[in-house]
Design a protein around this motif. Structure first.
Motif, PDB file in Angstrom:
ATOM      1  N   PRO A 223     -28.993  20.836  36.704  1.00 35.94           N
ATOM      2  CA  PRO A 223     -28.097  20.461  35.603  1.00 35.94           C
ATOM      3  C   PRO A 223     -26.624  20.678  35.950  1.00 35.94           C
ATOM      4  N   VAL A 224     -26.348  21.709  36.732  1.00 36.94           N
ATOM      5  CA  VAL A 224     -24.963  22.012  37.089  1.00 36.94           C
ATOM      6  C   VAL A 224     -24.369  20.913  37.964  1.00 36.94           C
ATOM      7  N   THR A 225     -25.168  20.341  38.860  1.00 36.61           N
ATOM      8  CA  THR A 225     -24.617  19.273  39.695  1.00 36.61           C
ATOM      9  C   THR A 225     -24.328  18.026  38.880  1.00 36.61           C
ATOM     10  N   VAL A 226     -25.090  17.815  37.809  1.00 34.08           N
ATOM     11  CA  VAL A 226     -24.801  16.723  36.870  1.00 34.08           C
ATOM     12  C   VAL A 226     -23.500  17.015  36.127  1.00 34.08           C
ATOM     13  N   ALA A 227     -23.345  18.256  35.669  1.00 31.00           N
ATOM     14  CA  ALA A 227     -22.111  18.661  34.990  1.00 31.00           C
ATOM     15  C   ALA A 227     -20.913  18.528  35.915  1.00 31.00           C
TER      16      ALA A 227
ATOM     17  N   VAL B 140     -24.254   9.472  25.158  1.00 33.11           N
ATOM     18  CA  VAL B 140     -24.642  10.127  26.412  1.00 33.11           C
ATOM     19  C   VAL B 140     -26.024   9.626  26.811  1.00 33.11           C
ATOM     20  N   LYS B 141     -26.114   9.031  27.973  1.00 39.80           N
ATOM     21  CA  LYS B 141     -27.396   8.502  28.439  1.00 39.80           C
ATOM     22  C   LYS B 141     -27.696   9.009  29.854  1.00 39.80           C
ATOM     23  N   VAL B 142     -28.964   9.333  30.086  1.00 38.66           N
ATOM     24  CA  VAL B 142     -29.429   9.757  31.409  1.00 38.66           C
ATOM     25  C   VAL B 142     -30.540   8.816  31.835  1.00 38.66           C
TER      26      VAL B 142
ATOM     27  N   ASN C 221     -36.264  13.670  41.715  1.00 43.48           N
ATOM     28  CA  ASN C 221     -36.377  15.109  41.942  1.00 43.48           C
ATOM     29  C   ASN C 221     -35.362  15.893  41.139  1.00 43.48           C
ATOM     30  N   LEU C 222     -34.142  15.355  40.999  1.00 43.30           N
ATOM     31  CA  LEU C 222     -33.141  16.051  40.199  1.00 43.30           C
ATOM     32  C   LEU C 222     -33.539  16.024  38.724  1.00 43.30           C
ATOM     33  N   LEU C 223     -34.078  14.890  38.271  1.00 42.88           N
ATOM     34  CA  LEU C 223     -34.555  14.800  36.889  1.00 42.88           C
ATOM     35  C   LEU C 223     -35.637  15.835  36.633  1.00 42.88           C
TER      36      LEU C 223
ATOM     37  N   LEU D 118     -30.548  17.383  30.950  1.00 43.85           N
ATOM     38  CA  LEU D 118     -29.419  16.870  31.715  1.00 43.85           C
ATOM     39  C   LEU D 118     -28.365  16.223  30.827  1.00 43.85           C
ATOM     40  N   ASP D 119     -28.759  15.764  29.632  1.00 39.74           N
ATOM     41  CA  ASP D 119     -27.786  15.121  28.749  1.00 39.74           C
ATOM     42  C   ASP D 119     -26.743  16.116  28.242  1.00 39.74           C
TER      43      ASP D 119
END
Length: 429
Positions: A27-31, A113-115, A55-57, A73-74
């Motif tokens: 989640p941090v890499t998404v942020a 916000v969409k993932v 894999n990240l999901l 992740l959203d």
């Protein structure tokens, strides 16, 4: 002792791979991608789209996001976009406020916000696309958790970097167990004393996990079992519950950083806490603890190098293998005992799957630590799984490569099945 030429490279690897991280690193890499994108946009975003690898999901679906009281992740993308500071890297969410969190929740509630899954062969991939007032900006991170490969604004490329090469060939990779052990044993203490910061950070979060109700309360529950006479308060129990408690707190989203290893906070915890627990209970000096921590962390990095950043194999077993080696060093063992420990671990829990980051990771940490301690104690008695058994090999480096092959080529289909099960749960609820 005179610093060997390659030892500078070992220290560089440690400084790159053992870094503070606030929250689960997926989640941090998404942020972080969202924060970079908004900085490029130059204004508060009105909408946010995040595209991630499978894999990240998988690793970001069920873990707590620091400061939000939520998972997913959203929310990670939203708070990263509205309050993240890209220069803080894996501590991008350090300065979140309740107001930012509420604003992020509103952005999500408004459907902005969409993932979605990205079409990519990269195991670790995150692209954040933000829009506001007719302008669009994006940031793409791939291969490593902080590896920004492109930043754009209105179709103009503002930053472009090559993908980090992760070549596992013998020629390019400087680490081996013999070299790691020699380095940990002989390098000057002042050159490695920085690793004691891992002990400070990870023991602090473990203490919080024992003190409060986080996640599944695995570590705290073990404390209660001791009080009830169901467990003993021995050194193995101390190491296991302390590591589990740290994972409890981290996976529940505590606003407190841990020292990570190879892009994972749980791996950092598991490579650190069992070693410090043994060092404390055995009355070892800071130098002795530091050398054992170096051996542990570099072993975990070495094993992880052959596996890749994200896979179907649980990283806790790699980090626990490292901590088992560190424990052997604290008990007076040498390279032979270190190699036996690795063989014992590969011969026992090598196939533990990773089905995403979540509160139950604390159970996997606990199981891995107990297995590592058992492997280390057997190793000290001269016992190891023979090279004729399973994927174990008499040659320790071949043994490690076999583990890497299992977790990469051998578990590709496993990875797909795990992700399919996870993303389709709602279809059966």
């Amino acid at each position: 002792m005179t610093m060997k030429k390659e030892w500078n490279e070992f220290i560089a690897i440690l400084n790159r791979e053992v870094v503070p991280a606030l929250g689960c690193t997926e989640p941090v890499t998404v942020a972080l991608a969202a924060a970079h994108a908004v900085e490029a946009l130059g204004t508060k975003p009105q909408s946010l789209l995040v595209q991630v690898s499978g894999n990240l999901l998988k690793n970001g679906m069920g873990v707590g996001v620091p400061g939000t009281g939520m998972t997913g992740l959203d929310i990670a993308a939203a708070v990263g976009a509205l309050g993240g500071k890209a220069e803080l890297q894996l501590e991008v969410l350090r300065d979140l406020t309740p107001e930012i969190v509420e604003e992020a929740k509103q952005l999500m509630a408004d459907g902005n916000v969409k993932v979605e899954l990205a079409e990519t062969d990269e195991l670790l991939f995150s692209k954040a696309i933000v829009t506001a007032e007719g302008h669009t900006a994006s940031c793409t991170i791939a291969r490593t958790h902080t590896g920004v490969i492109e930043v754009t604004k209105d179709a103009e490329v503002l930053e472009s970097n090559p993908l980090v090469e992760e070549d596992a060939s013998d020629e390019s990779w400087p680490l081996s167990m013999a070299a790691i052990y020699e380095f940990a044993k002989d390098v000057d203490f002042e050159d490695i004393s920085f690793i004691l910061e891992a002990a400070r950070l990870n023991e602090a979060i473990a203490a919080e996990g024992l003190e409060h109700d986080f996640g599944l309360k695995v570590g705290r529950s073990m404390d209660e079992d001791i009080a009830l006479g169901l467990r003993s308060d021995d050194i193995t129990s101390f190491a296991t519950r302390f590591a589990a408690a740290a994972s409890d707190a981290r996976m529940d989203g505590i606003m407190q950083p841990v020292m990570s290893n190879s892009g994972s906070g749980n791996q950092g915890i598991t490579a650190t806490i069992p070693v410090t627990a043994f060092a404390r209970r055995l009355g070892k000096s800071e130098e002795e603890m530091a050398r054992a921590l170096i051996l542990s962390h570099l072993t975990a990095i070495h094993l992880k190098h052959h596996l890749g950043r994200l896979s179907a194999l649980c990283g806790a077993i790699l980090a626990a293998t490292g901590s088992g080696c560190g424990i052997v060093m604290l008990l007076g063992g040498g390279l032979e005992e270190v190699e036996r420990t690795i063989k014992n671990m590969i011969g026992t829990i090598a196939g533990m799957i990773c089905d995403g980051a979540k509160t139950s990771c604390a159970l996997k940490v606990a199981s891995s630590v107990e297995a590592a301690i058992n492997s280390a104690l057997l190793a000290m008695k001269g016992t190891s799984v023979p090279g004729t058994d399973g994927i174990v090999d008499d040659n320790i480096e071949v043994c490690i490569k076999n583990l890497g092959r299992l977790g990469t080529a051998g578990m590709i289909e496993t990875d797909k099945v795990i992700l399919d099960i996870m993303v389709h749960k709602k279809d059966h609820s």
